[in-house]
Structure formats: C-alpha cells, structure tokens
Design a protein around this motif. Structure first.
Motif, PDB file in Angstrom:
ATOM      1  N   LEU A  81       0.859  -1.180   0.000  1.00 25.47           N
ATOM      2  CA  LEU A  81       0.000   0.000   0.000  1.00 25.47           C
ATOM      3  C   LEU A  81       0.893   1.227   0.000  1.00 25.47           C
ATOM      4  O   LEU A  81       1.759   1.377   0.873  1.00 25.47           O
ATOM      5  CB  LEU A  81      -0.908   0.001   1.219  1.00 25.47           C
ATOM      6  CG  LEU A  81      -1.804   1.230   1.428  1.00 25.47           C
ATOM      7  CD1 LEU A  81      -2.731   1.460   0.242  1.00 25.47           C
ATOM      8  CD2 LEU A  81      -2.606   1.083   2.719  1.00 25.47           C
ATOM      9  N   MET A  82       0.708   2.092  -0.978  1.00 26.61           N
ATOM     10  CA  MET A  82       1.491   3.313  -1.079  1.00 26.61           C
ATOM     11  C   MET A  82       0.542   4.494  -0.881  1.00 26.61           C
ATOM     12  O   MET A  82      -0.399   4.680  -1.664  1.00 26.61           O
ATOM     13  CB  MET A  82       2.191   3.384  -2.435  1.00 26.61           C
ATOM     14  CG  MET A  82       3.283   4.432  -2.514  1.00 26.61           C
ATOM     15  SD  MET A  82       4.257   4.320  -4.043  1.00 26.61           S
ATOM     16  CE  MET A  82       5.211   2.837  -3.734  1.00 26.61           C
ATOM     17  N   LEU A  83       0.786   5.270   0.173  1.00 26.10           N
ATOM     18  CA  LEU A  83      -0.090   6.377   0.529  1.00 26.10           C
ATOM     19  C   LEU A  83       0.690   7.677   0.601  1.00 26.10           C
ATOM     20  O   LEU A  83       1.841   7.703   1.046  1.00 26.10           O
ATOM     21  CB  LEU A  83      -0.768   6.125   1.876  1.00 26.10           C
ATOM     22  CG  LEU A  83      -1.733   4.943   1.961  1.00 26.10           C
ATOM     23  CD1 LEU A  83      -2.302   4.847   3.361  1.00 26.10           C
ATOM     24  CD2 LEU A  83      -2.853   5.067   0.929  1.00 26.10           C
TER      25      LEU A  83
ATOM     26  N   HIS B  66      -4.441   4.654   8.214  1.00 26.57           N
ATOM     27  CA  HIS B  66      -5.163   4.034   7.108  1.00 26.57           C
ATOM     28  C   HIS B  66      -4.557   2.672   6.762  1.00 26.57           C
ATOM     29  O   HIS B  66      -5.282   1.714   6.484  1.00 26.57           O
ATOM     30  CB  HIS B  66      -5.126   4.949   5.882  1.00 26.57           C
ATOM     31  CG  HIS B  66      -6.108   6.071   5.923  1.00 26.57           C
ATOM     32  ND1 HIS B  66      -6.118   7.014   6.921  1.00 26.57           N
ATOM     33  CD2 HIS B  66      -7.124   6.419   5.080  1.00 26.57           C
ATOM     34  CE1 HIS B  66      -7.086   7.894   6.693  1.00 26.57           C
ATOM     35  NE2 HIS B  66      -7.716   7.549   5.589  1.00 26.57           N
ATOM     36  N   GLY B  67      -3.225   2.593   6.767  1.00 24.68           N
ATOM     37  CA  GLY B  67      -2.580   1.327   6.470  1.00 24.68           C
ATOM     38  C   GLY B  67      -2.924   0.248   7.480  1.00 24.68           C
ATOM     39  O   GLY B  67      -3.156  -0.915   7.120  1.00 24.68           O
ATOM     40  N   ARG B  68      -2.939   0.627   8.758  1.00 23.56           N
ATOM     41  CA  ARG B  68      -3.290  -0.341   9.804  1.00 23.56           C
ATOM     42  C   ARG B  68      -4.730  -0.806   9.658  1.00 23.56           C
ATOM     43  O   ARG B  68      -5.022  -2.008   9.723  1.00 23.56           O
ATOM     44  CB  ARG B  68      -3.071   0.287  11.183  1.00 23.56           C
ATOM     45  CG  ARG B  68      -3.500  -0.613  12.350  1.00 23.56           C
ATOM     46  CD  ARG B  68      -3.226   0.050  13.690  1.00 23.56           C
ATOM     47  NE  ARG B  68      -3.803   1.392  13.780  1.00 23.56           N
ATOM     48  CZ  ARG B  68      -5.083   1.659  14.014  1.00 23.56           C
ATOM     49  NH1 ARG B  68      -5.954   0.659  14.180  1.00 23.56           N
ATOM     50  NH2 ARG B  68      -5.507   2.903  14.093  1.00 23.56           N
ATOM     51  N   GLU B  69      -5.651   0.133   9.442  1.00 20.64           N
ATOM     52  CA  GLU B  69      -7.061  -0.229   9.327  1.00 20.64           C
ATOM     53  C   GLU B  69      -7.323  -1.087   8.089  1.00 20.64           C
ATOM     54  O   GLU B  69      -8.238  -1.914   8.084  1.00 20.64           O
ATOM     55  CB  GLU B  69      -7.920   1.035   9.299  1.00 20.64           C
ATOM     56  CG  GLU B  69      -7.931   1.779  10.628  1.00 20.64           C
ATOM     57  CD  GLU B  69      -8.793   3.031  10.589  1.00 20.64           C
ATOM     58  OE1 GLU B  69      -9.285   3.388   9.491  1.00 20.64           O
ATOM     59  OE2 GLU B  69      -8.971   3.647  11.655  1.00 20.64           O
ATOM     60  N   ALA B  70      -6.507  -0.886   7.050  1.00 19.09           N
ATOM     61  CA  ALA B  70      -6.675  -1.680   5.835  1.00 19.09           C
ATOM     62  C   ALA B  70      -5.975  -3.037   5.931  1.00 19.09           C
ATOM     63  O   ALA B  70      -6.095  -3.860   5.023  1.00 19.09           O
ATOM     64  CB  ALA B  70      -6.124  -0.920   4.631  1.00 19.09           C
ATOM     65  N   ALA B  71      -5.250  -3.268   7.020  1.00 19.88           N
ATOM     66  CA  ALA B  71      -4.493  -4.511   7.213  1.00 19.88           C
ATOM     67  C   ALA B  71      -3.502  -4.738   6.077  1.00 19.88           C
ATOM     68  O   ALA B  71      -3.306  -5.865   5.614  1.00 19.88           O
ATOM     69  CB  ALA B  71      -5.440  -5.703   7.366  1.00 19.88           C
ATOM     70  N   ALA B  72      -2.878  -3.649   5.615  1.00 18.25           N
ATOM     71  CA  ALA B  72      -1.886  -3.757   4.553  1.00 18.25           C
ATOM     72  C   ALA B  72      -0.653  -4.493   5.072  1.00 18.25           C
ATOM     73  O   ALA B  72      -0.225  -4.289   6.205  1.00 18.25           O
ATOM     74  CB  ALA B  72      -1.495  -2.369   4.053  1.00 18.25           C
ATOM     75  N   ARG B  73      -0.092  -5.334   4.231  1.00 13.71           N
ATOM     76  CA  ARG B  73       1.089  -6.093   4.638  1.00 13.71           C
ATOM     77  C   ARG B  73       2.356  -5.237   4.631  1.00 13.71           C
ATOM     78  O   ARG B  73       3.303  -5.517   5.359  1.00 13.71           O
ATOM     79  CB  ARG B  73       1.252  -7.310   3.725  1.00 13.71           C
ATOM     80  CG  ARG B  73       0.121  -8.319   3.916  1.00 13.71           C
ATOM     81  CD  ARG B  73       0.169  -9.445   2.896  1.00 13.71           C
ATOM     82  NE  ARG B  73      -0.919 -10.385   3.131  1.00 13.71           N
ATOM     83  CZ  ARG B  73      -2.164 -10.223   2.703  1.00 13.71           C
ATOM     84  NH1 ARG B  73      -2.471  -9.136   2.004  1.00 13.71           N
ATOM     85  NH2 ARG B  73      -3.087 -11.114   2.958  1.00 13.71           N
ATOM     86  N   ARG B  74       2.347  -4.203   3.810  1.00 15.30           N
ATOM     87  CA  ARG B  74       3.516  -3.336   3.690  1.00 15.30           C
ATOM     88  C   ARG B  74       3.039  -1.933   3.355  1.00 15.30           C
ATOM     89  O   ARG B  74       2.166  -1.766   2.507  1.00 15.30           O
ATOM     90  CB  ARG B  74       4.431  -3.872   2.588  1.00 15.30           C
ATOM     91  CG  ARG B  74       5.811  -3.271   2.511  1.00 15.30           C
ATOM     92  CD  ARG B  74       6.610  -4.022   1.449  1.00 15.30           C
ATOM     93  NE  ARG B  74       7.987  -3.561   1.340  1.00 15.30           N
ATOM     94  CZ  ARG B  74       8.837  -3.993   0.414  1.00 15.30           C
ATOM     95  NH1 ARG B  74       8.457  -4.892  -0.479  1.00 15.30           N
ATOM     96  NH2 ARG B  74      10.074  -3.535   0.380  1.00 15.30           N
ATOM     97  N   LEU B  75       3.593  -0.918   4.007  1.00 11.51           N
ATOM     98  CA  LEU B  75       3.170   0.463   3.792  1.00 11.51           C
ATOM     99  C   LEU B  75       4.369   1.310   3.390  1.00 11.51           C
ATOM    100  O   LEU B  75       5.416   1.272   4.041  1.00 11.51           O
ATOM    101  CB  LEU B  75       2.537   1.040   5.057  1.00 11.51           C
ATOM    102  CG  LEU B  75       2.125   2.513   4.992  1.00 11.51           C
ATOM    103  CD1 LEU B  75       1.020   2.737   3.962  1.00 11.51           C
ATOM    104  CD2 LEU B  75       1.679   3.013   6.367  1.00 11.51           C
ATOM    105  N   VAL B  76       4.184   2.084   2.326  1.00 12.87           N
ATOM    106  CA  VAL B  76       5.201   3.008   1.844  1.00 12.87           C
ATOM    107  C   VAL B  76       4.582   4.400   1.771  1.00 12.87           C
ATOM    108  O   VAL B  76       3.498   4.576   1.201  1.00 12.87           O
ATOM    109  CB  VAL B  76       5.730   2.595   0.456  1.00 12.87           C
ATOM    110  CG1 VAL B  76       6.721   3.621  -0.076  1.00 12.87           C
ATOM    111  CG2 VAL B  76       6.384   1.212   0.523  1.00 12.87           C
TER     112      VAL B  76
END
Length: 263
Positions: free
Chosen positions: A191-193, A217-227
């Motif tokens: 996930l790139m935000l 947002h990344g945590r709530e979306a349960a993204a495996r990786r956040l950039v």
C-alpha cells in the motif's frame, strides 16, 4: 528493464517520481512503473517523470498509462511524452502502435485545453490511444487487473489497485482521510499512501494526508507493507517515519526515486 514474457517474477513497482506538487531537486512528481510478465504500465506521469522513465525503460514499449487525476503533478509530463511519440526521429522513422492512455472522465477535454494553448489541441490523443476509464470498471492488461475507487481530493481523483498473479499493489493517489480508501485497500500486499502534510490543513478544506493519518489508514486496511509517498525530500522524514510507524503499528518505508518493490 522489462523481463521477457513468461518469467514469473511477480509484480515489480519502480518509483520514478514521488514528490508533491513541487518536485525535489533532481527529482520528479508522481510516477510509478509497474511490470509483470513483460507487460508495462505507467501509473501517473507528473513533472519530470518522462525523463525518469527514459532512464529505466523504452517509452515506446510502455503498454498503457493510467492517470489518477488531472492535477499537473500527476499528468503534465504526458505533454513531452506525446511530443516524443509524435515527433522524435524514432517516431518519424519507425512508426509504432500507440500506447493506451487511460484518463478520468473529462480528461480528453482537459488535455485539449492544455495543448490547445499552443494551437495543438489534439496532441495527446494523437500520440496515445486515449480512453476515459469507467471509475467503477476494471482494465485487464495482460496479467494485470486494474481497478479504481474515487477518493476525496480537491478534484475528482481515483485510488488505483493493480493485481497480478502474485500480489496486489494499491496506490491511494491524493486524498484526505476517508474510509473508502481503507476498504478499497483491504489486505493489499503493498500500500502506497501520500504523506504530504506535517499537520492537517487548518482551513477545514482537507485534500491530503499526514504521515500519521497514512499509517492509521494502512493499519485499518491490514496492509502487509506500507510506503509513504508524495512527500518532499526536505520534509522532516525522520518525524514522518516515526509518526507513521506509531499509527501503523510496524515498520514503514518512505519512497524515493529508483526504489523498486515486488509483490
């Protein structure tokens, strides 16, 4: 460079540009090269992106370009790209198939107005096969499936999810905090935000995220990786990382030109 068709190496995302509306010194605004199994997609083409693209890939062999929204920092380098496809010595000597350009509804008229300022209104649509995408539809591009979801920004804007055989990449585009993005990005492998702001806008008119909001947002979306992306090089990057990691609940990364991710 792209790999021959048939090699299963996953979806490769190369950051060509990650600056906000003002590009970093030597940098570029929004632009991401996405490749799988020999298929090549350019996501956004902001200030400076065309030159960065040429450093890593033959611009004539890009299969498609997708534009999230029509702010200059996400699309203006389609103008030099169009000139290269139409008027470069290579184009005159060896005519090739036009890449497909997917733009938001109304994009054709916007590019006609931009290029029309110097009496070439059809420049972009003559260089590309221009299609205004259906925001609730999908695009199939070889092994890649591209889907959209509208997110709140100052103009009509769409987050984009690219799903390949081995994983999914979601790009949030530009937006203020919103639950729609969380649901759209659910369980993304990458996930790139954007993290444009150090503090929320104070005038009540929101259009961007802070690093802390991106992490949430990344945590709530349960993204495996956040950039984090769309952040200036001279911002307080250490603080941005710390705030995003606090709200995400784990390590995050900050995009830089040339960074490569695989899902």
């Amino acid at each position: 460079m792209s790999h021959p068709r048939g090699t299963a190496l996953g979806v490769k995302i190369t950051v060509l540009g990650k600056s906000p509306a003002w590009q970093d010194a030597g940098g570029a605004c929004s632009g991401y090269l996405i490749e799988e199994d020999g298929v090549c997609l350019l996501l956004d083409c902001g200030n400076g992106v065309f030159g960065k693209l040429r450093e890593v890939h033959d611009y004539e062999t890009v299969d498609a370009v997708v534009v999230t929204h029509l702010h200059a920092d996400h699309c203006i380098d389609l103008i030099p790209y169009s000139y290269a496809l139409s008027y470069s010595p290579r184009a005159r000597s060896f005519p090739r198939s036009r890449p497909t350009l997917y733009v938001p509804p109304g994009g054709r008229d916007v590019f006609r107005q931009i290029a029309g300022a110097w009496q070439t209104p059809e420049l972009v649509e003559q260089a590309f096969c221009l299609i205004e995408y259906d925001p609730v539809g999908r695009i199939e591009l070889g092994p890649l499936t591209i889907s959209f979801h509208e997110v709140p920004h100052f103009i009509r804007t769409h987050a984009v999810k690219v799903t390949g055989a081995t994983g999914s990449f979601t790009f949030g585009a530009d937006c203020c905090p919103n639950e729609a993005l969380v649901e759209f990005a659910r369980d993304s492998d990458l996930l790139m935000l954007e993290a444009t702001l150090d503090q929320p806008e104070t005038n009540g008119h929101r259009g961007h995220l802070t690093a802390a909001e991106a992490g949430e947002h990344g945590r709530e979306a349960a993204a495996r990786r956040l950039v984090l992306t769309h952040i200036a090089a001279d911002a307080d990057l250490a603080r941005a990382r710390s705030e995003a990691e606090r709200t995400f609940g784990g390590p995050i990364e900050i995009a830089h030109e040339g960074a490569v991710y695989t899902v």
